[in-house]
Design an enzyme around this catalytic site. Structure first.
Site, PDB file in Angstrom:
ATOM      1  N   HIS A  74       0.805  -1.220   0.000  1.00  0.00           N
ATOM      2  CA  HIS A  74       0.000   0.000   0.000  1.00  0.00           C
ATOM      3  C   HIS A  74       0.843   1.277   0.000  1.00  0.00           C
ATOM      4  O   HIS A  74       0.425   2.315   0.500  1.00  0.00           O
ATOM      5  CB  HIS A  74      -0.978   0.012   1.186  1.00  0.00           C
ATOM      6  CG  HIS A  74      -2.201  -0.811   0.934  1.00  0.00           C
ATOM      7  ND1 HIS A  74      -2.650  -1.785   1.806  1.00  0.00           N
ATOM      8  CD2 HIS A  74      -3.069  -0.817  -0.099  1.00  0.00           C
ATOM      9  CE1 HIS A  74      -3.743  -2.367   1.319  1.00  0.00           C
ATOM     10  NE2 HIS A  74      -4.012  -1.802   0.164  1.00  0.00           N
ATOM     11  N   HIS A 174      -4.608  -2.868 -12.095  1.00  0.00           N
ATOM     12  CA  HIS A 174      -5.243  -2.643 -10.798  1.00  0.00           C
ATOM     13  C   HIS A 174      -6.752  -2.594 -11.032  1.00  0.00           C
ATOM     14  O   HIS A 174      -7.230  -1.874 -11.898  1.00  0.00           O
ATOM     15  CB  HIS A 174      -4.731  -1.317 -10.250  1.00  0.00           C
ATOM     16  CG  HIS A 174      -5.296  -0.908  -8.936  1.00  0.00           C
ATOM     17  ND1 HIS A 174      -6.158   0.159  -8.797  1.00  0.00           N
ATOM     18  CD2 HIS A 174      -5.120  -1.412  -7.696  1.00  0.00           C
ATOM     19  CE1 HIS A 174      -6.483   0.313  -7.525  1.00  0.00           C
ATOM     20  NE2 HIS A 174      -5.872  -0.628  -6.833  1.00  0.00           N
TER      21      HIS A 174
END
Length: 267
Positions: A74, A174
């Site tokens: 992240h 993504h």
């Protein structure tokens, strides 16, 4: 081919993650992605580091060699911490370490990639082929992850994919998103030679099936690409109106995203 995200909720302990991983494997997924690092931000304590490694080990042992492991960072670690984590994960033969450091430091990402021996994936927070030009020049990652809803749509992603193909880099969009983005990414999969994995959410809002004609055919770790005209789906605007956008403010503190009502915000 696709991999699962969101398969682990609401697991907290390594044992719970392992149990959820077996369930995802039994559902047919061949690769699983998750973030085992708790609320660590920039650096990580020895306690949290050991917990993260225990979690990865538990999942690895639970699913065996048949399921690939993708570890999410992240974009929140500093360089030495990312290097420490990357080197420690080498024993688990992971498929990739995703966004090990913040996305605004491409030179740092390239340095992390040079200093660890596990593959790196990144690119979800870059927004055009011009950003990716520098990304590829520096050698930032082994897998590139543009988002069709962030980086300019189908044609822009097709160009980014071609840039990656010239460098023998796999294209893995993504895609923790809704039916429109998912349908668009599947069309990219149909025409992109270096397309390798598509991110999918194994869980979603309960009304996802109501807002479109999306039909997901999932079998043996893969999703069938629709052959209907256009993106292969239609949207039900009336159903969407039943679920209006709800604005929220988010506070980022040591890796935690906490909902704050605007009236409660003090800083």
């Amino acid at each position: 081919q696709c991999y699962a995200n969101g398969w682990f909720a609401p697991a907290k302990t390594p044992e719970e993650f392992a149990e959820k991983a077996v369930m995802a494997k039994d559902a047919g997924f061949k690769a699983l992605k998750w973030d085992p690092f708790g609320s660590a931000w920039q650096s990580i304590s020895r306690v949290d580091f050991n917990k993260a490694m225990e979690c990865i080990e538990a999942v690895s042992q639970a699913v065996g060699d048949e399921v690939g492991l993708l570890i999410e960072g992240h974009g929140r670690f500093n360089i030495p911490t990312a290097v420490k984590i990357g080197n420690a994960m080498e024993e688990f033969d992971i498929l990739w370490f995703e966004e090990p450091i913040p996305p605004d430091n491409m030179e740092g990402l390239a340095e992390v990639k040079r200093r660890i021996n596990v593959p790196v994936a990144a690119g979800e927070r870059l927004y055009s082929r011009y950003d990716f030009k520098e990304f590829f020049r520096l050698g930032c990652a082994d897998f590139v992850q543009p988002d069709v809803s962030h980086a300019g749509g189908i044609m822009e992603l097709r160009k980014i994919a071609a840039m990656a193909e010239c460098r023998h880099i796999s294209f893995c969009p993504h895609n923790p998103s809704g039916p429109v983005a998912n349908a668009a990414a599947l069309q990219l999969a149909a025409c992109t030679p270096n397309f390798e994995f598509l991110e999918t959410m194994s869980t979603d809002v309960p009304w996802r099936k109501d807002i479109s004609t999306e039909e997901i055919i999932f079998r043996d770790g893969s999703i069938t690409i629709p052959s209907k005209p256009g993106l292969g789906i239609d949207i039900d605007v009336g159903e969407i109106e039943k679920h209006p956008f709800e604005p929220k403010e988010l506070r980022h503190y040591r890796g935690d995203l906490t909902d704050i009502k605007p009236k409660d915000a003090t800083s």
